[in-house]
Design an enzyme around this catalytic site. Structure first.
Site, PDB file in Angstrom:
ATOM      1  N   GLY A 262       1.654  -5.757   1.354  1.00  0.00           N
ATOM      2  CA  GLY A 262       0.335  -5.307   0.170  1.00  0.00           C
ATOM      3  C   GLY A 262       0.765  -6.075  -1.220  1.00  0.00           C
TER       4      GLY A 262
ATOM      5  CG  ASN B 299       6.367  -6.799   5.690  1.00  0.00           C
ATOM      6  OD1 ASN B 299       5.481  -6.134   5.143  1.00  0.00           O
ATOM      7  ND2 ASN B 299       7.350  -5.975   5.804  1.00  0.00           N
ATOM      8  CD  GLU B 300       0.706  -6.660   6.112  1.00  0.00           C
ATOM      9  OE1 GLU B 300       1.605  -7.247   6.466  1.00  0.00           O
ATOM     10  OE2 GLU B 300       0.157  -6.279   5.117  1.00  0.00           O
TER      11      GLU B 300
ATOM     12  CG  LEU C 238      -2.230  -1.481   1.088  1.00  0.00           C
ATOM     13  CD1 LEU C 238      -2.549  -1.107   2.558  1.00  0.00           C
ATOM     14  CD2 LEU C 238      -2.758  -1.379   0.308  1.00  0.00           C
TER      15      LEU C 238
END
Ligand SMILES: CC/C=C\C/C=C\CCCC/C=C/C(=O)SCCNC(=O)CCNC(=O)[C@H](O)C(C)(C)COP(=O)(O)OP(=O)(O)OC[C@H]1O[C@@H](n2cnc3c(N)ncnc32)[C@H](O)[C@@H]1OP(=O)(O)O
Length: 794
Positions: A253, A275-276, A208
């Site tokens: 994303g 990997n957020e 994102l």
């Protein structure tokens, strides 16, 4: 956010206030200045010094774009910021201080970084007369081109959807919209399958776009997330076979896009994963489901909670990707092989089966869409998340010069890029096209037209026989009349030619000098007006030619082929061209120099010149208005007063076509040999500056900014500079002490250097705004150690 300032009530007060500068650029220049809108990017010491020198002479308005907070370093160098403002918005405080300098100027500010402004309001900078940027890092540009490319192989029926949003395919609203419409297009074409890949060399998608979420516009934020949901639903439930050819990194994303496909083929040595958590973010449920459906509950939990990014080979062992390839071409070929597996299966049957397999996951999001949207929006608007994103964005190097340069080049807005670091100053002007009506030429010879007088002037001059005038009248007639009379005498004896060479002019001068009748003592007394006539022989008898700078303009394509986008300048030039074609010369300037003469004869003559200039300017105005009408341009685009000024100075028109900074930065060869062989050339500063900018881009600090890093930074900067020189095919090296010197500055700005440079830069901006005096073309360097300066055309 705007802080309007009241306008001064008295116009005469204003004339008094600006009296000195009005002598330099006149009412016309002042009007342009007062109507100008100047944008300053970054209120550094240099930036505010430039604005100071524009606010004082009365620009119309300024806008500061700066997302920085005031630091201690700012206080040390920036005269417009005070100790108690540390931590406050630099844009706001600088705006307030600058507005105090001149109540006739309006000012506002945007407390955002230029990157943010560019990402959210593409055309924001177009509205300015000029944009000034200080301390701006470079960047590879992102273009307005389509963000995805869709191609269909007619033979195999396979479509390829390529993400092409430079530099890293970060998923912003526009890219997601384009992916979604690309999928619709492919669905309509009933393709057998889709390959999803990227045009970037080493990135599939960076996930994102952080700029969508950082300091967002709530409406756009809502829309963005809805489009992300839509795009995922469309891709995840796509009725035809989907393969991701992951030819580069695919974090967060980017990984989601790949997971939404049925098959994943990845090039070696890249990374992929959701990997957020590593980024301090929580992945939404449907992100998690997309992963779980590929690698199972256990592995997903391990990967997601740790925010793991897997290398290509690890991803293969985990089942996160299905095949590994050496490069994109091989990936595409493998993808086609995968798609050919379904050759003998009816596409509808295949599609329905896929949709049944994926139905639950899709339904889960469909049921909770609204709630998912609210959670995201609330989360994203949380001040803590915003604070975190700000830091994260700083870590993701920000470079903005190149896209800004490209954007303003296309919009034809001049850009002035300045930097002040230690004892070094730099100004670079970018103008696509700049036109100058020089009202103050260096040497202006009177425009008398004595070689080819127009009928009314000829009639008047022919009516005076200087030789038969009585002594008193002789001593009061204007020098021009005398010159014309003896010029005709000269022509009688020289086959009708006017004197051209020095010797020929001496003959004419002698004729005038010998003309007085001797007094009673036999002495010939030369009156002042005769002396003047002799003086004018040198300057006023040159044939009326069109100067090359003007001829070039009249022959320019912009003058010949006008369009609806033509500026008033070019419309006036086209009208002037017609006048020149019919009369064979430029219009008469209309002004007569002062000369010793009686008032009546002088005024009669002055009227003749003035009237002729008026008539010609009116003809040009009528023609220009006609041209504007034919082009469908607004009638008020050409004003009579502007045409008069234009015609008066028609022999001092100049055209400058500059070069784009983005092109300069993307150039692969640069011939610097001649400069570098000259030990006194300041060109080495350019190389040092380019190295410095690259250093900032790579390490996000100035070289030498931290005391314990000076020596390592010297080595890094040296290596960056030698890489730059070899990229330009330049075999010279930069002397070590130059690199040491720049690292010694540690990015510090000195007020004294910024003040000098600020004055110079403001002066160039005034030239750009008033279209008077030729601006610098195109780079200026100032060395405050030796007090040397140099300009280069880069
Ligand atoms: C964003 C959501 C935040 C909060 C909302 C709350 C929660 C719900 C959402 C949770 C789900 C989130 C999903 C996401 O996708 S978040 C985004 C995560 N992505 C990343 O962290 C990737 C970061 N980028 C990289 O690691 C590298 O750029 C990459 C991809 C490995 C490529 O490296 P390299 O080739 O060296 O290129 P650069 O790093 O120099 O980058 C070039 C250029 O691109 C800019 N950039 C990189 N990533 C992004 C991005 N995601 N968004 C915007 N811009 C990005 C980078 O700043 C450079 O810009 P420059 O100006 O310096 O040229």
């Amino acid at each position: 956010m705007s802080s309007p300032s009241p306008k001064s009530p008295e116009q005469s007060d204003k004339s008094k206030k600006y009296d000195r500068q009005l002598r330099l650029w006149g009412d016309h220049g002042q009007r342009l200045l007062e109507n100008s809108k100047v944008c300053l990017i970054n209120a550094t010491a240099l930036g505010t010094e430039i604005l100071k020198s524009l606010v004082l002479p009365g620009i119309g308005s300024f806008t500061i774009v700066d997302g920085e907070k005031i630091s201690e370093e700012d206080i040390g160098s920036n005269f417009f910021l005070e100790n108690d403002s540390i931590g406050l918005s630099r844009a706001q405080v600088a705006t307030q201080s600058l507005l105090e300098l001149n109540p006739d100027v309006r000012g506002d500010y945007i407390d955002e970084s230029p990157e943010h402004v560019m990402a959210h309001t593409q055309d924001f900078f177009n509205k300015f007369t000029v944009v000034i940027a200080t301390a701006l890092p470079e960047k590879r540009f992102s273009s307005d081109a389509k963000l995805v490319a869709v191609s269909v192989n007619d033979k195999s029926g396979v479509a390829t959807l390529t993400l092409q949003r430079p530099p890293v395919n970060s998923l912003n609203l526009e890219l997601l919209t384009d992916i979604s419409s690309g999928l619709t297009e492919i669905e309509k074409a009933k393709c057998r399958g889709v390959i999803l890949t990227s045009s970037a060399e080493s990135v599939f998608s960076a996930g994102l776009d952080i700029f969508e979420v950082y300091k967002p516009n709530p409406e756009r934020l809502n829309h963005f997330w809805k489009v992300l949901q839509d795009t995922w639903l469309k891709l995840y439930g796509f009725p035809y076979a989907t393969v991701a050819v992951i030819n580069g990194h695919a974090p967060a994303g980017g990984c989601l896009l790949a997971l939404s496909c049925e098959y994943r083929i990845m090039s070696k040595n890249y990374t992929i994963g959701l990997n957020e958590t590593q980024l301090g973010l929580v992945a939404p449920k449907w992100f998690i489901a997309s992963m779980r459906n590929v690698i199972g509950q256990r592995q997903s939990e391990l990967a997601l909670t740790a925010g793991r990014l897997f290398k290509t080979d690890e991803a293969l062992s985990l089942g996160l990707v299905d095949e590994v390839v050496d490069n994109k071409e091989e990936g595409i070929s493998k993808a086609e092989q995968f798609l050919s597996r379904f050759r003998n299966i009816a596409p509808e049957v295949r599609g329905m089966t896929k949709q049944l397999v994926r139905e639950d996951t899709i339904k889960d999001l469909m049921k909770t869409r609204e709630q998912d949207l609210n959670t995201f929006v609330q989360y994203a608007l949380n001040p803590k998340v915003q604070e975190y994103l700000e830091k994260y964005m700083q870590a993701l190097k920000t470079k903005v010069l190149i896209p800004l340069s490209r954007h303003l080049w296309d919009a034809q807005v001049p850009l002035v890029v300045c930097r002040s670091i230690g004892f070094l100053g730099y100004i670079r002007l970018q103008v696509k096209e700049h036109t100058v009506i020089e009202t103050h030429p260096d040497s202006e010879n009177p425009d008398l037209r004595l070689d080819k007088p127009w009928p009314a002037l000829k009639e008047h001059l022919d009516s005076i026989n200087v030789a038969t005038l009585d002594q008193k009248t002789r001593s009061h007639i204007p020098a021009i009349v005398i010159l014309y009379y003896y010029l005709n005498k000269y022509k009688e004896f020289h086959d009708g030619n006017v004197p051209r060479t020095r010797a020929e002019k001496d003959v004419l001068r002698k004729m005038i000098r010998d003309s007085p009748i001797p007094d009673e003592h036999g002495v010939k007394v030369l009156e002042e007006n005769f002396e003047e006539a002799i003086h004018y022989v040198n300057t006023c008898l040159n044939p009326q030619t069109i100067p090359s700078n003007v001829q070039t303009i009249l022959d320019d394509d912009s003058c010949i082929n006008l369009t609806q986008n033509s500026s008033p300048f070019w419309v006036m030039c086209a009208a002037l061209r017609e006048l020149v074609q019919s009369e064979g010369a430029l219009p008469v300037s209309g002004s007569l120099p002062d000369m010793a003469a009686d008032t009546n004869s002088y005024i009669t003559l002055q009227q003749l010149y003035y009237k002729q200039a008026q008539l010609q300017a009116e003809a040009v105005f009528r023609r220009a208005s006609q041209i504007a009408r034919n082009l469908g341009l607004p009638q008020d685009i050409i004003t009579e007063s502007e045409v008069k000024l234009f015609c008066k100075h028609a022999n001092e028109l100049h055209l400058i076509r500059g070069c784009c900074i983005a092109d300069e930065y993307e150039r692969t060869s640069l011939d610097l040999t001649s400069y570098l062989e000259d030990p006194d050339s300041l060109m080495f500063y350019y190389i040092t500056l380019r190295g410095l900018e690259r250093f900032i881009s790579e390490f996000n600090t100035y070289p030498g900014q931290f005391d314990d890093q000076v020596e390592p930074d010297v080595l890094k900067l040296k290596s960056i500079i030698s890489k730059l020189l070899s990229e330009w095919n330049c075999s010279h090296a930069l002397r070590d002490e130059r690199v040491h010197e720049v690292c010694r500055y540690g990015g510090a700005e000195l007020h004294s250097v910024s003040a000098i440079l600020g004055g110079c830069a403001a002066h160039e901006v005034i030239k750009l705004i008033t279209h008077q005096y030729k601006p610098l073309n195109n780079a200026f360097f100032y060395d405050a150690i030796t007090s040397n300066s140099a300009t280069f055309c880069l």
